[in-house]
Design an enzyme around this catalytic site. Sequence first.
Site, mmCIF file in Angstrom:
data_model
loop_
_atom_site.group_PDB
_atom_site.id
_atom_site.type_symbol
_atom_site.label_atom_id
_atom_site.label_comp_id
_atom_site.label_asym_id
_atom_site.label_seq_id
_atom_site.Cartn_x
_atom_site.Cartn_y
_atom_site.Cartn_z
ATOM 1 N N HIS A 67 2.931 0.069 6.453
ATOM 2 C CA HIS A 67 3.333 0.820 5.271
ATOM 3 C C HIS A 67 2.834 2.278 5.297
ATOM 4 O O HIS A 67 3.518 3.170 4.832
ATOM 5 C CB HIS A 67 2.780 0.087 4.053
ATOM 6 C CG HIS A 67 3.192 0.648 2.743
ATOM 7 N ND1 HIS A 67 4.485 0.571 2.280
ATOM 8 C CD2 HIS A 67 2.484 1.274 1.778
ATOM 9 C CE1 HIS A 67 4.552 1.133 1.073
ATOM 10 N NE2 HIS A 67 3.351 1.568 0.749
ATOM 11 N N TYR A 85 2.621 3.853 -12.206
ATOM 12 C CA TYR A 85 3.327 2.558 -12.279
ATOM 13 C C TYR A 85 3.793 2.286 -13.700
ATOM 14 O O TYR A 85 4.917 1.867 -13.931
ATOM 15 C CB TYR A 85 2.413 1.415 -11.816
ATOM 16 C CG TYR A 85 2.145 1.397 -10.332
ATOM 17 C CD1 TYR A 85 1.300 2.334 -9.754
ATOM 18 C CD2 TYR A 85 2.726 0.441 -9.507
ATOM 19 C CE1 TYR A 85 1.045 2.324 -8.394
ATOM 20 C CE2 TYR A 85 2.473 0.425 -8.144
ATOM 21 C CZ TYR A 85 1.639 1.363 -7.596
ATOM 22 O OH TYR A 85 1.399 1.355 -6.241
ATOM 23 N N ASP A 142 6.474 4.823 0.069
ATOM 24 C CA ASP A 142 5.811 4.366 -1.157
ATOM 25 C C ASP A 142 6.276 5.201 -2.366
ATOM 26 O O ASP A 142 7.479 5.426 -2.507
ATOM 27 C CB ASP A 142 4.287 4.414 -0.968
ATOM 28 C CG ASP A 142 3.553 3.565 -1.977
ATOM 29 O OD1 ASP A 142 3.360 2.370 -1.742
ATOM 30 O OD2 ASP A 142 3.192 4.100 -3.058
#
Length: 457
Positions: free
Chosen positions: A432, A377, A230
């Site tokens: 994930h 982000y 990630d």
Amino acid sequence: MGIKVTIFIVLVAIVTGLYFAGFLTSQPRVPEYGDGWWGNGEKPKGEENTSIRKFKINVDDSVIDDLKQRLVKTRWFEPLEEAKFHYGFNSTFMKTIVEYWTNKYDWKKQEKYLNQYEHFKTNIEGIDVHFMHVKPKGAIPSEKIKPLLMVHGWPGSFVEFYKIMPFLTEPKSHLGTDDDTFEVICPSIPGYGFSEAPHKQGFDVVAAARVFDKLMSRLGHEKYYYQGGDWGAGIGHALSLIQPSHVLGYHTNFPNGQPSLYPVRLAIGSVFPSLVGLDAEDVNRIYPVFDKLKLLLRETGYAHLQATKPDTAGFGLNDSPVGLAAYILEKFIFCTNPHYLDLHGGGLENHFTMDDLLTNVMIYWVNGNIVSSMRLYKESVPKILSGQLDAMPEVPVGIVIFKYELAYLPKTWCKLLFPNLLTYSRMQRGGHFAAFEEPQLLAEDIRKFVSEIVRRE
Ligand SMILES: *[C@@H]1O[C@H](CO)[C@@H](O)[C@H](O)[C@H]1NC(C)=O
Ligand SMILES: *[C@@H]1O[C@H](CO)[C@@H](O)[C@H](O)[C@H]1NC(C)=O
């Protein structure tokens, strides 16, 4: 069929044309190491205070009391009939979680669990950086001890790494070997966990990489191994670019990169997989491309939101523990196995305990930093989209891709992308949050990678 084939041929022709015209082939620039100051106000003159302070997780009772009051006061709504998780987190299921959270979940017990390893803070570029430091137990010759930096992502935290620690730091008792024993450093990304949030705009994955490199130097590790998925992968990728001589090896369960002529490769692979180096399992994991794309579009609205208006969504999430839990746990369902959105209950407890899941949510709640976590982000995605991190690391790379990982890169394409790819594995289970879900599988793959590096020395 006819129209699809025509579109396909036209697309291939356009992309190939652009490629040979040179529009798609310019060498990406490597980002600079740089420097930063993220503290409040002006950077003070004089030396940075490099002291490392012990830190114990000890949240004030008033925070927990306040949390319980908010949980009790939740304003509930009815889910649609038979909606499962298709409209977002199922509020019926959330009620059972909140009941557990209010009546059974014991934060003090979790604090004890978290404090079983040593924690520290140190100030870097004007902000306090938290990290967990796990050293091997017992008398291990120092040349066998390898420093490993492990970095979490969003919406995870250092909590993801507790179950993997024994396999890395006490391999003799857990795997029956002590060839490589690791000393592991797990920091919280600034703005996450117990690290302070940057006070200034611009803190992206490159800044995080530099801060962690400074952290490792401060701990006396000029050279070290790195593992991450990630955002931990985004940061590891950046770190391998800006400070390659420090990174002995970069291991990731979420490789970033696209081979040249990517759409062409995908298109050709859909008809003649072996021509672009794909085996049967690759084909299974990549195609049908449009279905996978639809799935990603449906499930990644949060990323668009966080890359544009993190603070707006943040008001609700920072104010409501149930809102926060729904937002975070929905990602855990999808990222663990996309089919779980069809299950009543989201299938979560097949892989994690409710305590582990809630403790990860609590790390965001007690620190009040969901907003600052989302801002990564906003700061990083535009740079990634505009190609500023397109350069590929030349350090030794190890890749493992778990069964339900969101993105998939076949081995042949990874070989094209990473000039120094040493190991590549595909796992037949896991998602994930690999360290959290399949600690032993991940640990064994890290060990395989590191022993390959050592073998080649
Ligand atoms: C650095 O910070 C520590 C911890 O806050 C403090 O005890 C120490 O006095 C500081 N050192 C200097 C040189 O300011
Ligand atoms: C979700 O809500 C529905 C109501 O639409 C309920 O029947 C169902 O059991 C819930 N599913 C879960 C807990 O996954």
